[in-house]
Design a protein around this motif. Structure first.
Motif, PDB file in Angstrom:
ATOM      1  N   GLN A  73       0.847  -1.197   0.000  1.00 17.96           N
ATOM      2  CA  GLN A  73       0.000   0.000   0.000  1.00 17.96           C
ATOM      3  C   GLN A  73       0.884   1.248   0.000  1.00 17.96           C
ATOM      4  O   GLN A  73       1.386   1.668   1.048  1.00 17.96           O
ATOM      5  CB  GLN A  73      -0.919   0.001   1.230  1.00 17.96           C
ATOM      6  CG  GLN A  73      -1.887  -1.160   1.298  1.00 17.96           C
ATOM      7  CD  GLN A  73      -2.934  -1.088   0.200  1.00 17.96           C
ATOM      8  OE1 GLN A  73      -3.241  -0.026  -0.325  1.00 17.96           O
ATOM      9  NE2 GLN A  73      -3.486  -2.250  -0.163  1.00 17.96           N
ATOM     10  N   PRO A  74       1.113   1.875  -1.163  1.00 19.30           N
ATOM     11  CA  PRO A  74       2.035   3.013  -1.234  1.00 19.30           C
ATOM     12  C   PRO A  74       1.594   4.223  -0.425  1.00 19.30           C
ATOM     13  O   PRO A  74       2.417   5.052  -0.037  1.00 19.30           O
ATOM     14  CB  PRO A  74       2.080   3.341  -2.733  1.00 19.30           C
ATOM     15  CG  PRO A  74       0.832   2.752  -3.303  1.00 19.30           C
ATOM     16  CD  PRO A  74       0.540   1.539  -2.483  1.00 19.30           C
ATOM     17  N   GLY A  75       0.299   4.347  -0.142  1.00 26.35           N
ATOM     18  CA  GLY A  75      -0.180   5.496   0.617  1.00 26.35           C
ATOM     19  C   GLY A  75      -0.220   5.270   2.111  1.00 26.35           C
ATOM     20  O   GLY A  75      -0.756   6.099   2.850  1.00 26.35           O
ATOM     21  N   ALA A  76       0.353   4.149   2.579  1.00 24.88           N
ATOM     22  CA  ALA A  76       0.318   3.816   4.009  1.00 24.88           C
ATOM     23  C   ALA A  76       1.640   4.166   4.675  1.00 24.88           C
ATOM     24  O   ALA A  76       2.715   3.895   4.145  1.00 24.88           O
ATOM     25  CB  ALA A  76       0.002   2.335   4.203  1.00 24.88           C
ATOM     26  N   LEU A  77       1.560   4.775   5.848  1.00 21.46           N
ATOM     27  CA  LEU A  77       2.740   5.129   6.634  1.00 21.46           C
ATOM     28  C   LEU A  77       2.590   4.542   8.025  1.00 21.46           C
ATOM     29  O   LEU A  77       1.563   4.735   8.685  1.00 21.46           O
ATOM     30  CB  LEU A  77       2.896   6.648   6.724  1.00 21.46           C
ATOM     31  CG  LEU A  77       4.018   7.170   7.632  1.00 21.46           C
ATOM     32  CD1 LEU A  77       5.383   6.789   7.076  1.00 21.46           C
ATOM     33  CD2 LEU A  77       3.907   8.688   7.800  1.00 21.46           C
ATOM     34  N   VAL A  78       3.616   3.822   8.483  1.00 21.53           N
ATOM     35  CA  VAL A  78       3.617   3.230   9.819  1.00 21.53           C
ATOM     36  C   VAL A  78       4.337   4.175  10.775  1.00 21.53           C
ATOM     37  O   VAL A  78       5.475   4.583  10.516  1.00 21.53           O
ATOM     38  CB  VAL A  78       4.299   1.850   9.818  1.00 21.53           C
ATOM     39  CG1 VAL A  78       4.405   1.301  11.240  1.00 21.53           C
ATOM     40  CG2 VAL A  78       3.528   0.878   8.931  1.00 21.53           C
ATOM     41  N   LEU A  79       3.673   4.515  11.883  1.00 24.98           N
ATOM     42  CA  LEU A  79       4.278   5.346  12.918  1.00 24.98           C
ATOM     43  C   LEU A  79       4.431   4.511  14.182  1.00 24.98           C
ATOM     44  O   LEU A  79       3.445   4.287  14.897  1.00 24.98           O
ATOM     45  CB  LEU A  79       3.409   6.571  13.214  1.00 24.98           C
ATOM     46  CG  LEU A  79       3.164   7.548  12.064  1.00 24.98           C
ATOM     47  CD1 LEU A  79       2.330   8.728  12.537  1.00 24.98           C
ATOM     48  CD2 LEU A  79       4.475   8.038  11.492  1.00 24.98           C
ATOM     49  N   PRO A  80       5.634   4.003  14.463  1.00 21.25           N
ATOM     50  CA  PRO A  80       5.810   3.214  15.682  1.00 21.25           C
ATOM     51  C   PRO A  80       5.835   4.113  16.912  1.00 21.25           C
ATOM     52  O   PRO A  80       6.446   5.180  16.900  1.00 21.25           O
ATOM     53  CB  PRO A  80       7.161   2.524  15.459  1.00 21.25           C
ATOM     54  CG  PRO A  80       7.862   3.329  14.425  1.00 21.25           C
ATOM     55  CD  PRO A  80       6.846   4.080  13.655  1.00 21.25           C
ATOM     56  N   GLY A  81       5.152   3.706  17.945  1.00 17.04           N
ATOM     57  CA  GLY A  81       5.139   4.479  19.183  1.00 17.04           C
ATOM     58  C   GLY A  81       3.786   4.436  19.846  1.00 17.04           C
ATOM     59  O   GLY A  81       2.793   3.995  19.259  1.00 17.04           O
ATOM     60  N   ARG A  82       3.756   4.907  21.088  1.00 18.87           N
ATOM     61  CA  ARG A  82       2.497   4.982  21.825  1.00 18.87           C
ATOM     62  C   ARG A  82       1.650   6.129  21.290  1.00 18.87           C
ATOM     63  O   ARG A  82       2.162   7.196  20.938  1.00 18.87           O
ATOM     64  CB  ARG A  82       2.769   5.194  23.311  1.00 18.87           C
ATOM     65  CG  ARG A  82       3.320   3.973  24.030  1.00 18.87           C
ATOM     66  CD  ARG A  82       3.708   4.333  25.458  1.00 18.87           C
ATOM     67  NE  ARG A  82       2.624   4.989  26.177  1.00 18.87           N
ATOM     68  CZ  ARG A  82       2.042   4.525  27.270  1.00 18.87           C
ATOM     69  NH1 ARG A  82       2.416   3.351  27.753  1.00 18.87           N
ATOM     70  NH2 ARG A  82       1.103   5.203  27.883  1.00 18.87           N
ATOM     71  N   VAL A  83       0.355   5.912  21.245  1.00 18.75           N
ATOM     72  CA  VAL A  83      -0.550   6.939  20.743  1.00 18.75           C
ATOM     73  C   VAL A  83      -0.457   8.207  21.578  1.00 18.75           C
ATOM     74  O   VAL A  83      -0.382   9.327  21.048  1.00 18.75           O
ATOM     75  CB  VAL A  83      -2.002   6.411  20.704  1.00 18.75           C
ATOM     76  CG1 VAL A  83      -2.983   7.533  20.386  1.00 18.75           C
ATOM     77  CG2 VAL A  83      -2.131   5.287  19.681  1.00 18.75           C
ATOM     78  N   ASP A  84      -0.446   8.061  22.908  1.00 17.66           N
ATOM     79  CA  ASP A  84      -0.385   9.257  23.756  1.00 17.66           C
ATOM     80  C   ASP A  84       0.920  10.019  23.566  1.00 17.66           C
ATOM     81  O   ASP A  84       0.934  11.259  23.513  1.00 17.66           O
ATOM     82  CB  ASP A  84      -0.622   8.906  25.230  1.00 17.66           C
ATOM     83  CG  ASP A  84       0.235   7.765  25.732  1.00 17.66           C
ATOM     84  OD1 ASP A  84       1.062   7.227  24.954  1.00 17.66           O
ATOM     85  OD2 ASP A  84       0.091   7.388  26.911  1.00 17.66           O
ATOM     86  N   ASP A  85       2.035   9.293  23.437  1.00 21.76           N
ATOM     87  CA  ASP A  85       3.314   9.967  23.221  1.00 21.76           C
ATOM     88  C   ASP A  85       3.320  10.746  21.908  1.00 21.76           C
ATOM     89  O   ASP A  85       3.755  11.900  21.846  1.00 21.76           O
ATOM     90  CB  ASP A  85       4.459   8.953  23.218  1.00 21.76           C
ATOM     91  CG  ASP A  85       4.757   8.390  24.595  1.00 21.76           C
ATOM     92  OD1 ASP A  85       4.252   8.960  25.585  1.00 21.76           O
ATOM     93  OD2 ASP A  85       5.478   7.381  24.675  1.00 21.76           O
ATOM     94  N   LEU A  86       2.847  10.118  20.833  1.00 26.08           N
ATOM     95  CA  LEU A  86       2.875  10.765  19.523  1.00 26.08           C
ATOM     96  C   LEU A  86       1.946  11.976  19.471  1.00 26.08           C
ATOM     97  O   LEU A  86       2.198  12.939  18.742  1.00 26.08           O
ATOM     98  CB  LEU A  86       2.495   9.755  18.435  1.00 26.08           C
ATOM     99  CG  LEU A  86       3.510   8.628  18.206  1.00 26.08           C
ATOM    100  CD1 LEU A  86       2.958   7.584  17.249  1.00 26.08           C
ATOM    101  CD2 LEU A  86       4.825   9.183  17.662  1.00 26.08           C
ATOM    102  N   LEU A  87       0.860  11.921  20.255  1.00 27.69           N
ATOM    103  CA  LEU A  87      -0.071  13.048  20.301  1.00 27.69           C
ATOM    104  C   LEU A  87       0.364  14.127  21.287  1.00 27.69           C
ATOM    105  O   LEU A  87      -0.289  15.170  21.411  1.00 27.69           O
ATOM    106  CB  LEU A  87      -1.474  12.567  20.670  1.00 27.69           C
ATOM    107  CG  LEU A  87      -2.237  11.804  19.579  1.00 27.69           C
ATOM    108  CD1 LEU A  87      -3.501  11.196  20.154  1.00 27.69           C
ATOM    109  CD2 LEU A  87      -2.582  12.724  18.413  1.00 27.69           C
TER     110      LEU A  87
END
Length: 404
Positions: free
Chosen positions: A286-300
């Motif tokens: 899926q070329p339009g998909a990006l994986v962001l590793p990490g906790r949701v609260d940390d990234l937000l």
């Protein structure tokens, strides 16, 4: 899975009972000064018409702790779960609605579970734990598990387990020919064991990688049912930007990414290291998909509870300032107020919340209501028959939005 009783003004949570019954209960936990007690119904004096004989011989008081509702008719089980979801929404979110729990594809609530962890006692007994106990009960099998699980349990008992093993996981993956048996060490991590699961979805059947001990829906029909429900609820349009939070190995991500089409974007957020590895592989096409590793609260940029630090943590620059659709499938504790308040400014036209705990869903729904969203639909699924657990898919939209 307990019913609420009162005895001399004190609350007693009684297992193996039903609303309206009169029982003789044995106290299992609690002291004279405690606010509440726990108990087992050891004799039924006035039975409910919904009471049935349990299909499992070790489902009674003091025995296996795995199932709460084997003494309850399947129809009443689902009504009880719907009542609990409705009660939590009323009490915690101020919403009044009837909730109907939809069955999945299983035969009388049995033979549906494809993953079971059996405990191993220091003496080498393989079985399941008694309710709220470390004692291991040598169960003859598990009637809510697919037959291959019982076969693997019998083989493990015949072969025995080495010293230092605290559990034996039995996994029956839909994309593999063989049943997988994992011996779980007591004092070291289990090595990665990649498996393949096949998921039948509206766009066709797809294969997905997942670790043998990683998170995967245990009901054999749940992946298909939940993917279908989430895709219908999200209503993703080509070219849209979608966030999939707490996404695991990408059960929803893969299909959401495909729905965004050319020019769309899917951002998948997951913190578990092994799950992230499988997530990247599952989304590779899926070329339009990006994986962001990490906790949701940390990234937000949401401060974690119990941690002291100066200032507010920085929000990840990789997260966009807006999104069209947000899908979140948080753990049993829910997303929490901080995460919900960080999602509201994205002004997504639709938020799809997948929940395994009615109270957490109701709390987070209340925060979304305060942020200007309305609950426009809710579906509940009986993904765990014979237990008190229920899975919900809620859809929320900005207040005043034109539905559709």
């Amino acid at each position: 899975g307990h019913c609420v009783a009162r005895h001399h003004g004190r609350v007693v949570f009684v297992r193996h009972s039903l609303p309206g019954e009169r029982v003789r209960a044995r106290i299992t936990e609690g002291s004279p000064g405690d606010r509440f007690l726990r108990a087992d119904a050891v004799a039924v004096l006035t039975a409910s018409s919904d009471r049935v004989g349990p299909p499992c011989p070790v489902a009674g008081p003091g025995m296996c702790g795995g199932c709460d509702f084997q003494h309850v008719s399947l129809r009443r089980q689902r009504r009880l779960k719907g009542e609990v979801v409705a009660e939590q929404l009323s009490r915690l979110a101020g919403l009044e609605r009837e909730v109907e729990v939809e069955p999945l594809d299983d035969e009388e609530g049995l033979r549906y579970r494809t993953r079971v962890e059996f405990a191993v006692s220091p003496e080498g007994t393989i079985g399941l734990r008694r309710h709220r106990s470390h004692d291991v009960l040598a169960v003859p099998g598990c009637p809510i598990a697919v037959p291959e699980v019982d076969e693997a349990l019998a083989a493990a008992r015949e072969d025995g387990v080495p010293e230092g093993i605290r559990a034996v996981d039995v996994v029956v993956p839909s994309g593999e020919a063989d049943t997988v048996l994992v011996e779980v060490p007591a004092d070291s991590p289990t090595p990665p064991i990649p498996l393949r699961e096949e998921v039948a979805a509206p766009g066709g059947e797809v294969g997905m990688g997942v670790d043998a001990r990683g998170f995967w829906q245990v009901h054999r029909a749940a992946p298909r049912a939940f993917v279908t429900a989430v895709l219908e609820a999200a209503g993703v349009r080509p070219g849209e930007r979608v966030l999939d939070l707490y996404c695991g190995v990408g059960l929803f991500s893969l299909h959401l990414a495909a729905a965004t089409g050319e020019g769309g974007q899917l951002l998948a957020v997951e913190s578990d290291e092994r799950a992230v590895g499988h997530l990247r592989e599952n989304l590779a096409g899926q070329p339009g998909a990006l994986v962001l590793p990490g906790r949701v609260d940390d990234l937000l940029g949401v401060p974690r509870k119990g941690r002291r630090r100066r200032g507010r943590p920085a929000r990840s620059e990789l997260l966009p300032p807006s999104a069209d659709v947000v899908v979140l499938d948080p753990p049993r504790t829910g997303a929490g107020r901080g995460v919900i308040e960080a999602l509201v400014p994205l002004r997504a036209r639709r938020i799809v919340y997948v929940a395994c705990d009615p109270a957490a869903l109701a709390r987070d729904t209340a925060h979304l209501l305060a942020g200007g969203y309305d609950l426009v639909s809710l579906r509940a699924f009986d993904a765990f028959p014979m237990t008190h657990h229920v899975e919900c898919v809620a859809v929320l939209e900005p207040r005043g939005a034109v539905l559709g």
